[in-house]
Design a protein around this motif. Structure first.
Motif, PDB file in Angstrom:
ATOM      1  N   VAL A  48       4.105   6.384  16.503  1.00  0.00           N
ATOM      2  CA  VAL A  48       2.343   7.150  16.124  1.00  0.00           C
ATOM      3  C   VAL A  48       3.444   8.361  15.877  1.00  0.00           C
ATOM      4  O   VAL A  48       4.306   8.551  15.622  1.00  0.00           O
ATOM      5  CB  VAL A  48       2.200   7.266  17.702  1.00  0.00           C
ATOM      6  N   VAL A  73       3.844   8.634   8.479  1.00  0.00           N
ATOM      7  CA  VAL A  73       3.051   7.811  10.373  1.00  0.00           C
ATOM      8  C   VAL A  73       1.757   8.543   9.699  1.00  0.00           C
ATOM      9  O   VAL A  73       1.280   9.830  10.205  1.00  0.00           O
ATOM     10  CB  VAL A  73       4.373   8.341  10.889  1.00  0.00           C
ATOM     11  N   LEU A 102       4.004   4.164   6.789  1.00  0.00           N
ATOM     12  CA  LEU A 102       2.852   3.607   8.019  1.00  0.00           C
ATOM     13  C   LEU A 102       1.066   4.115   8.483  1.00  0.00           C
ATOM     14  O   LEU A 102       1.516   5.397   8.714  1.00  0.00           O
ATOM     15  CB  LEU A 102       4.040   3.486   9.383  1.00  0.00           C
ATOM     16  N   SER A 104      -1.403   4.104  11.089  1.00  0.00           N
ATOM     17  CA  SER A 104      -1.407   4.109  12.399  1.00  0.00           C
ATOM     18  C   SER A 104      -2.358   3.950  12.854  1.00  0.00           C
ATOM     19  O   SER A 104      -3.237   5.020  12.673  1.00  0.00           O
ATOM     20  CB  SER A 104      -0.420   5.105  13.318  1.00  0.00           C
ATOM     21  N   VAL A 106      -3.793   4.368  16.370  1.00  0.00           N
ATOM     22  CA  VAL A 106      -3.630   4.608  17.505  1.00  0.00           C
ATOM     23  C   VAL A 106      -4.425   6.149  17.661  1.00  0.00           C
ATOM     24  O   VAL A 106      -5.092   6.776  16.539  1.00  0.00           O
ATOM     25  CB  VAL A 106      -2.366   4.970  17.924  1.00  0.00           C
ATOM     26  N   ASP A 195       4.027  -1.056  12.783  1.00  0.00           N
ATOM     27  CA  ASP A 195       5.093  -1.230  14.266  1.00  0.00           C
ATOM     28  C   ASP A 195       4.585  -3.205  14.826  1.00  0.00           C
ATOM     29  O   ASP A 195       3.415  -2.713  14.927  1.00  0.00           O
ATOM     30  CB  ASP A 195       4.316  -0.315  14.984  1.00  0.00           C
ATOM     31  N   ASP A 198       1.060  -2.621  17.098  1.00  0.00           N
ATOM     32  CA  ASP A 198      -0.297  -1.474  16.563  1.00  0.00           C
ATOM     33  C   ASP A 198      -1.463  -2.602  16.153  1.00  0.00           C
ATOM     34  O   ASP A 198      -1.177  -3.840  15.475  1.00  0.00           O
ATOM     35  CB  ASP A 198      -0.158  -0.561  15.241  1.00  0.00           C
TER      36      ASP A 198
END
Length: 311
Positions: A48, A73, A102, A104, A106, A195, A198
């Motif tokens: 994250v 990220v 990356l 994310s 989240v 990931d 994710d």
């Protein structure tokens, strides 16, 4: 074999020593054999965004990294394509073409509260919005050809304007109109990392260049990797391995039994020690850029077919 781990500001350090500690941690991972450092943190097995904004951290650490790729990220649901495209383009130049990204998906109540109600989103819509943000950012990078910058001191010619174009991206969640006021990154696009846990991977047709995959043990991780290959994933895969003893066995020790991985992403409180334990089992990748090290092609712009007309 490529080795990676996460790098983030230490939670037990405050004030002006924070960046010094971060640089010390980077140096320790580099000395232990890391090939790639994700500027984020582990939340269990999931990567994250970290405590430091990776768009600020990557340029700050570019000089220290030198030979080690950096992956930003970023909280995709709370970022804007224009901002990310500019920041990652600059970071890719500063690192000599060794940046990754990356995105994310989240979300947390703290972020939603901090950014405001307009960023609140239904959970079912998260994958689509995150993937659309990535496509909008890549469209801005495509507003420049890779050879648009001329920089010829003898003629005084800086830029071939015929190789910079307006884009008019209309997506499901983002509309962007270029051109970007920054050059196309040296790698075309920074290497796209994901990931497997994710939510962005639930978006149809979303295809990262590199995937982090894990399981309960070596057999489970091998099965998970095989499942991704059966679904047609053709990019690079790093197996997530932890140094903590689980059920009497140490996953780091079992890494050699994992089948189908191009390398390992280490999850460990003492990442340098875990990296040093794995490094002898494989040689580092070679190449100037991260794409070369991973044997990934530089993406062509969708406008390449019109180059003869534009020129």
């Amino acid at each position: 074999m490529i080795l990676s781990t996460c790098l983030d500001l230490a939670a037990d350090v405050a004030g002006p020593q924070l960046m010094a500690r971060l640089r010390a941690d980077l140096s320790a991972c580099k000395a232990a054999g890391a090939d790639m450092l994700l500027l984020g943190r582990q939340d269990g097995a999931l990567v994250v965004p970290g405590r430091l904004d990776a768009l600020i951290g990557a340029p700050s650490l570019a000089g220290d990294a030198q030979g080690v790729a950096l992956v930003a990220v970023l909280p995709t649901l709370f970022s804007l394509p224009f901002h990310v495209a500019r920041g990652l383009s600059a970071a890719d130049f500063l690192t000599g073409g060794t940046m990754g990204w990356l995105p994310s998906a989240v979300t947390t109540s703290l972020r939603t509260t901090g950014f405001g109600a307009e960023y609140a989103i239904d959970a079912s819509d998260i994958p689509a919005k995150a993937a659309d943000m990535v496509r909008a950012t890549q469209a801005l990078w495509d507003s420049w050809d890779g050879d648009a910058l001329v920089i010829d001191k003898a003629t005084g010619r800086y830029l071939d304007t015929s190789r910079v174009r307006r884009v008019d991206y209309r997506g499901t969640h983002f509309d962007v109109m270029g051109p970007l006021n920054a050059a196309r990154p040296p790698q075309g696009y920074p290497v796209l990392v994901a990931d497997e846990q994710d939510a962005i991977l639930r978006a149809p047709d979303y295809r990262p260049d590199l995937l982090l995959v894990g399981g309960d043990d070596a057999v489970g991780t091998s099965s998970a990797i095989a499942a991704w290959r059966e679904r047609g994933f053709s990019g690079r895969i790093l197996a997530k391995v932890a140094s903590a003893v689980v059920a009497g066995a140490c996953p780091i020790d079992q890494a050699g039994a994992i089948i189908g991985a191009d390398g390992f992403h280490v999850i460990a409180a003492d990442a340098p020690s875990a990296l040093a334990a794995l490094r002898p089992s494989g040689t580092p990748p070679t190449g100037a850029t991260l794409r070369e090290r991973l044997s990934l092609a530089v993406p062509a712009t969708p406008h390449s077919a019109n180059r003869s007309i534009a020129a």
